[in-house]
Design an enzyme around this catalytic site. Structure first.
Site, PDB file in Angstrom:
ATOM      1  N   HIS A   1      -2.135  -5.488   1.513  1.00 27.46           N
ATOM      2  CA  HIS A   1      -3.400  -6.193   1.312  1.00 27.46           C
ATOM      3  C   HIS A   1      -3.041  -7.602   0.881  1.00 27.46           C
ATOM      4  O   HIS A   1      -2.065  -7.810   0.155  1.00 27.46           O
ATOM      5  CB  HIS A   1      -4.229  -5.531   0.207  1.00 27.46           C
ATOM      6  CG  HIS A   1      -5.336  -6.411  -0.284  1.00 27.46           C
ATOM      7  ND1 HIS A   1      -6.572  -6.432   0.319  1.00 27.46           N
ATOM      8  CD2 HIS A   1      -5.372  -7.334  -1.288  1.00 27.46           C
ATOM      9  CE1 HIS A   1      -7.328  -7.328  -0.320  1.00 27.46           C
ATOM     10  NE2 HIS A   1      -6.634  -7.875  -1.295  1.00 27.46           N
TER      11      HIS A   1
ATOM     12  N   LYS B   1       0.822  -1.221   0.000  1.00 28.40           N
ATOM     13  CA  LYS B   1       0.000   0.000   0.000  1.00 28.40           C
ATOM     14  C   LYS B   1       0.856   1.271   0.000  1.00 28.40           C
ATOM     15  O   LYS B   1       2.059   1.220   0.254  1.00 28.40           O
ATOM     16  CB  LYS B   1      -0.944  -0.025   1.202  1.00 28.40           C
ATOM     17  CG  LYS B   1      -1.985  -1.158   1.103  1.00 28.40           C
ATOM     18  CD  LYS B   1      -2.925  -1.136   2.283  1.00 28.40           C
ATOM     19  CE  LYS B   1      -3.989  -2.209   2.153  1.00 28.40           C
ATOM     20  NZ  LYS B   1      -4.946  -2.171   3.277  1.00 28.40           N
TER      21      LYS B   1
ATOM     22  N   GLU C   1      -9.160 -11.331  -7.607  1.00 28.16           N
ATOM     23  CA  GLU C   1      -8.296 -10.157  -7.457  1.00 28.16           C
ATOM     24  C   GLU C   1      -7.147 -10.164  -8.456  1.00 28.16           C
ATOM     25  O   GLU C   1      -6.789  -9.112  -9.005  1.00 28.16           O
ATOM     26  CB  GLU C   1      -7.770 -10.080  -6.025  1.00 28.16           C
ATOM     27  CG  GLU C   1      -8.864  -9.757  -5.024  1.00 28.16           C
ATOM     28  CD  GLU C   1      -8.406  -9.795  -3.576  1.00 28.16           C
ATOM     29  OE1 GLU C   1      -7.241 -10.158  -3.299  1.00 28.16           O
ATOM     30  OE2 GLU C   1      -9.223  -9.443  -2.698  1.00 28.16           O
TER      31      GLU C   1
ATOM     32  N   TYR D   1     -12.362  -2.574  -4.166  1.00 31.68           N
ATOM     33  CA  TYR D   1     -12.909  -2.670  -2.807  1.00 31.68           C
ATOM     34  C   TYR D   1     -14.440  -2.577  -2.780  1.00 31.68           C
ATOM     35  O   TYR D   1     -15.027  -2.226  -1.752  1.00 31.68           O
ATOM     36  CB  TYR D   1     -12.304  -1.582  -1.914  1.00 31.68           C
ATOM     37  CG  TYR D   1     -10.864  -1.859  -1.562  1.00 31.68           C
ATOM     38  CD1 TYR D   1     -10.525  -2.883  -0.684  1.00 31.68           C
ATOM     39  CD2 TYR D   1      -9.838  -1.101  -2.099  1.00 31.68           C
ATOM     40  CE1 TYR D   1      -9.207  -3.149  -0.349  1.00 31.68           C
ATOM     41  CE2 TYR D   1      -8.509  -1.355  -1.774  1.00 31.68           C
ATOM     42  CZ  TYR D   1      -8.205  -2.378  -0.897  1.00 31.68           C
ATOM     43  OH  TYR D   1      -6.896  -2.634  -0.578  1.00 31.68           O
TER      44      TYR D   1
ATOM     45  N   ASN E   1      -2.281   0.106   6.892  1.00 32.97           N
ATOM     46  CA  ASN E   1      -1.744  -1.154   7.410  1.00 32.97           C
ATOM     47  C   ASN E   1      -0.765  -1.864   6.467  1.00 32.97           C
ATOM     48  O   ASN E   1      -0.545  -3.054   6.579  1.00 32.97           O
ATOM     49  CB  ASN E   1      -2.877  -2.078   7.846  1.00 32.97           C
ATOM     50  CG  ASN E   1      -3.772  -2.490   6.703  1.00 32.97           C
ATOM     51  OD1 ASN E   1      -3.436  -2.340   5.536  1.00 32.97           O
ATOM     52  ND2 ASN E   1      -4.924  -3.025   7.037  1.00 32.97           N
TER      53      ASN E   1
END
Length: 142
Positions: A117, A11, A128, A51, A114
């Site tokens: 993913h 990320k 995905e 998402y 965080n």
């Protein structure tokens, strides 16, 4: 044990903090191999589409804003039980609850930022990977 493929995204907070190599190293040291990778900046539409299952949740807008705030490294990881292994290596979503040595314990800034993913199931991984990569872009084991 089964060889699987799973999706991982480094990320924006981790790419901007120059942790891509550190994170890939953790994957490789633990038996996962990068079989495809793409460095990009997600558009709002791409992030919202990825998402989409979170669209009705209160954090959706914040998540999309974060995921479009900087570059990401999207990767296909391959290895024995890759989905479970990746989830183990990532650690808990909340870095305060993540085990020592996990990616989120080492590099996450918060629950929202965080660091990574990872697909949560084989079905999610397949969907995905297809969202980000053409089938011919994903290298098979050699």
């Amino acid at each position: 044990m089964a060889i699987e493929k799973t999706l991982s995204i480094v990320k924006p907070n981790s790419t901007l903090d120059n942790n891509i190599g550190n994170i890939i190293s953790i994957f490789e040291k633990n038996g996962l191999r990068v079989s495809a990778a793409r460095f990009s900046k997600l558009s709002k539409e791409k992030a919202e589409g990825f998402y989409i299952e979170h669209k009705e949740r209160p954090f959706f807008g914040e998540l999309v804003t974060f995921m479009t705030s900087g570059p990401v490294m999207v990767m296909v990881l391959e290895g024995e039980n890759a989905v479970a292994k990746n989830r183990e290596l990532m650690g808990a979503t909340n870095p305060a609850n993540a085990a020592p040595g996990t990616i989120r314990k080492l590099y996450a800034k918060s629950v929202g930022e965080n660091s990574v993913h990872g697909s949560d199931s084989l079905a999610s991984a397949e969907r995905e990977i297809a969202y980000f990569f053409e089938k011919h872009e994903v290298v098979n084991r050699f």
